[in-house]
Design a protein around this motif. Sequence first.
Motif, short mmCIF file in Angstrom:
data_model
loop_
_atom_site.label_atom_id
_atom_site.label_comp_id
_atom_site.label_asym_id
_atom_site.label_seq_id
_atom_site.Cartn_x
_atom_site.Cartn_y
_atom_site.Cartn_z
N LEU A 1 0.84 -1.22 -0.08
CA LEU A 1 0.07 0.01 -0.14
C LEU A 1 0.96 1.12 -0.05
CD1 LEU A 1 -2.80 1.23 0.08
CD2 LEU A 1 -2.47 1.11 2.57
N ASP A 2 0.53 2.14 -1.07
CA ASP A 2 1.26 3.49 -0.93
C ASP A 2 -0.14 4.35 -0.41
OD1 ASP A 2 1.35 6.23 -1.57
OD2 ASP A 2 3.09 5.82 -3.05
N LEU B 1 -5.10 6.17 -4.13
CA LEU B 1 -6.47 5.95 -3.42
C LEU B 1 -7.04 4.58 -4.05
CD1 LEU B 1 -9.03 8.96 -4.16
CD2 LEU B 1 -8.89 7.46 -2.12
N ASP B 2 -6.63 4.09 -5.25
CA ASP B 2 -6.86 2.84 -5.91
C ASP B 2 -6.40 1.69 -5.23
OD1 ASP B 2 -4.34 3.83 -6.82
OD2 ASP B 2 -4.40 2.50 -8.67
N GLN B 3 -5.07 2.13 -4.44
CA GLN B 3 -4.45 0.92 -3.84
C GLN B 3 -5.15 0.65 -2.27
OE1 GLN B 3 -0.17 1.33 -3.55
NE2 GLN B 3 0.10 1.71 -5.55
N GLY C 1 -8.44 1.28 -2.06
CA GLY C 1 -9.41 0.48 -2.19
C GLY C 1 -9.23 -0.93 -2.40
N ALA C 2 -8.22 -1.38 -3.17
CA ALA C 2 -7.99 -2.72 -3.65
C ALA C 2 -7.37 -3.42 -2.32
CB ALA C 2 -6.82 -2.64 -4.61
N MET C 3 -6.70 -2.77 -1.24
CA MET C 3 -6.41 -3.41 -0.09
C MET C 3 -7.76 -3.50 0.66
SD MET C 3 -3.63 -2.47 2.41
CE MET C 3 -3.89 -2.63 4.09
N ARG C 4 -8.45 -2.57 0.65
CA ARG C 4 -9.81 -2.84 1.55
C ARG C 4 -10.50 -3.96 1.01
NH1 ARG C 4 -13.41 -3.93 3.60
NH2 ARG C 4 -15.37 -2.62 4.97
N SER C 5 -10.65 -4.34 -0.25
CA SER C 5 -11.37 -5.32 -0.84
C SER C 5 -10.62 -6.72 -0.51
CB SER C 5 -11.43 -5.41 -2.47
OG SER C 5 -11.97 -3.96 -2.79
N SER D 1 -3.85 11.46 3.60
CA SER D 1 -3.88 10.16 3.44
C SER D 1 -3.82 9.10 4.56
CB SER D 1 -2.30 9.67 2.56
OG SER D 1 -2.61 10.30 1.51
N PRO D 2 -3.09 9.39 5.68
CA PRO D 2 -3.62 8.55 6.80
C PRO D 2 -5.16 8.68 7.16
CG PRO D 2 -1.87 10.05 7.19
CD PRO D 2 -2.35 10.36 5.96
#
Length: 235
Positions: free
Chosen positions: A63-64, A68-70, A72-76, A118-119
């Motif tokens: 995760l960076d 935002l896309d990262q 979202g992807a990690m949340r999924s 971001s945090p």
Amino acid sequence: MESIAISRKSVLLVGASRGLGFAMAEEFLARGWNVTGTVRGTARTRLHELSDRTPERIEIETLDITALDQIGAMRSRLATRTFDMLFVNPGVTNDPNETIGEVATEEFVRVMVTNALSPMRVVERFCDLVAVDGLIGVMSSGQGSVANNTIGKREVYRGSKAALNMFMRSFAARHSANRRTMVLMAPGWVRTEMGGPDARLTIEDSIPNVVSTLLATLGKPGLHYLDYLGRPVSW
Ligand SMILES: NC(=O)c1ccc[n+]([C@@H]2O[C@H](COP(=O)([O-])OP(=O)(O)OC[C@H]3O[C@@H](n4cnc5c(N)ncnc54)[C@H](OP(=O)(O)O)[C@@H]3O)[C@@H](O)[C@H]2O)c1
């Protein structure tokens, strides 16, 4: 012989590649917790070495926090998971001698986006993966205190951490009815890449105390701005 399943506590530790975040991963592991730690990019880090030694207790996510896309992807990927603690550690600084009158706009934006926006995006998107009686922590700094700023210096960095504190207060106000504990942590001035060689504390002085403070605060709902020894910091 029948094996006995051990149910361990778990922390989602964002920004665990090196410095204070990596030391927190080691410390939580030593305290018997399982760690899901994040790194940026594909390079091997100290967290990978730690994970090689204890693969069943450390998971690595990528995760960076500015992407935002990262987020979202990690949340999924983690959608079905529950953690006892979420701790968001990443932060950057600009040239500490630069005043607010001197800093370039792009540099100001970089520090504010990384340290304040971001945090909070991570907190907003991941908070519901934290157990209802769990803890949401963010790495602030003593430099984020408005009240204690009597000497100036590190102006942009201070501003970014003060903004982070304010955003976390708004988040806490919005979630005042829930039982989760929230912590803004001031780890002290520590010898890391960011803290530099002249810092007052070693990682060993700070991080075991940071983790003890988080564990002692777990179960005390509301927002706490604390230093590494568990002392309240003036806002
Ligand atoms: N050291 C101190 O004296 C001190 C004092 C008060 C507060 N703090 C705060 O403590 C935190 C950690 O500081 P440190 O001293 O350990 O700094 P550090 O040694 O420079 O490490 C910074 C960490 O943040 C990660 N990071 C930076 N930008 C990121 C991004 N966009 N997405 C994901 N991860 C990112 C880095 O990952 P990479 O390895 O990928 O770069 C690294 O793991 C920061 O929030 C800092 O402001 C430090």
